[in-house]
Scaffold this motif. Structure first.
Motif, PDB file in Angstrom:
ATOM      1  N   ILE A  32       0.843  -1.200   0.000  1.00 48.93           N
ATOM      2  CA  ILE A  32       0.000   0.000   0.000  1.00 48.93           C
ATOM      3  C   ILE A  32       0.878   1.249   0.000  1.00 48.93           C
ATOM      4  O   ILE A  32       0.641   2.190  -0.776  1.00 48.93           O
ATOM      5  CB  ILE A  32      -0.943  -0.003   1.220  1.00 48.93           C
ATOM      6  CG1 ILE A  32      -1.910  -1.182   1.147  1.00 48.93           C
ATOM      7  CG2 ILE A  32      -1.703   1.324   1.320  1.00 48.93           C
ATOM      8  CD1 ILE A  32      -2.650  -1.458   2.449  1.00 48.93           C
TER       9      ILE A  32
ATOM     10  N   ILE B 221      -3.377  -0.426  -6.948  1.00 48.68           N
ATOM     11  CA  ILE B 221      -2.951  -1.732  -6.446  1.00 48.68           C
ATOM     12  C   ILE B 221      -3.668  -2.780  -7.271  1.00 48.68           C
ATOM     13  O   ILE B 221      -4.853  -2.641  -7.569  1.00 48.68           O
ATOM     14  CB  ILE B 221      -3.301  -1.881  -4.952  1.00 48.68           C
ATOM     15  CG1 ILE B 221      -2.471  -0.899  -4.123  1.00 48.68           C
ATOM     16  CG2 ILE B 221      -3.083  -3.322  -4.477  1.00 48.68           C
ATOM     17  CD1 ILE B 221      -2.858  -0.828  -2.664  1.00 48.68           C
TER      18      ILE B 221
ATOM     19  N   ALA C  78      -5.475   2.696  -4.500  1.00 42.37           N
ATOM     20  CA  ALA C  78      -4.583   2.715  -3.340  1.00 42.37           C
ATOM     21  C   ALA C  78      -5.036   3.707  -2.275  1.00 42.37           C
ATOM     22  O   ALA C  78      -4.733   3.534  -1.099  1.00 42.37           O
ATOM     23  CB  ALA C  78      -3.159   3.028  -3.776  1.00 42.37           C
TER      24      ALA C  78
ATOM     25  N   PHE D 250      -7.874   0.715   2.685  1.00 45.86           N
ATOM     26  CA  PHE D 250      -6.425   0.607   2.829  1.00 45.86           C
ATOM     27  C   PHE D 250      -5.912   1.529   3.941  1.00 45.86           C
ATOM     28  O   PHE D 250      -4.889   1.246   4.559  1.00 45.86           O
ATOM     29  CB  PHE D 250      -5.715   0.866   1.508  1.00 45.86           C
ATOM     30  CG  PHE D 250      -5.912  -0.233   0.495  1.00 45.86           C
ATOM     31  CD1 PHE D 250      -5.735  -1.565   0.841  1.00 45.86           C
ATOM     32  CD2 PHE D 250      -6.284   0.057  -0.806  1.00 45.86           C
ATOM     33  CE1 PHE D 250      -5.913  -2.592  -0.091  1.00 45.86           C
ATOM     34  CE2 PHE D 250      -6.461  -0.954  -1.745  1.00 45.86           C
ATOM     35  CZ  PHE D 250      -6.281  -2.280  -1.376  1.00 45.86           C
TER      36      PHE D 250
END
Length: 120
Positions: A18, A28, A89, A94
């Motif tokens: 990440i 990602i 991302a 995340f």
């Protein structure tokens, strides 16, 4: 016979992926090919592996789990075809991983997948 339809990604291995994606301002990828893993769309090629940093789902790292122990299970969970799904991302999910070391469970259906935070 009941098969698991989910996999688990551990925060400890996912956080560097990440951070790399955020540093490079890229997405990602959730990838199924030789195992199941997440990786930054752009990033450094690591000298020890010759590929980008990856975070494998628990039980689906071919470097530490024998092929026959992960291949058929992974096929049952998310099908036989290889794929790469794009994840943002900067997603709030995340943020939970990075800030609170929350693990991520990914549940698969025949049509889609869901990402669910899981407290360690």
């Amino acid at each position: 016979m009941h098969h698991e339809i989910s996999v688990l990604f551990i925060a400890e291995t996912l956080i560097p992926v990440i951070q790399e994606a955020r540093q490079n301002r890229c997405d990602i990828y959730l990838v199924k090919d030789d195992g199941l893993y997440m990786m930054a769309e752009e990033g450094e090629i690591l000298p020890d592996t010759g590929r980008r940093r990856v975070a494998y789902a628990v039980g689906f790292n071919p470097a530490i789990v024998a092929f026959d122990e992960w291949y058929h299970s992974l096929h049952d969970i998310c099908g036989g075809d290889d794929f790469a799904e794009t994840l943002q991302a900067d997603s709030r999910i995340f943020d939970l991983v990075v800030k609170h070391h929350i693990n991520l469970k990914i549940e698969f259906t025949p049509e889609a997948f869901s990402i669910i935070p899981v407290t360690p």
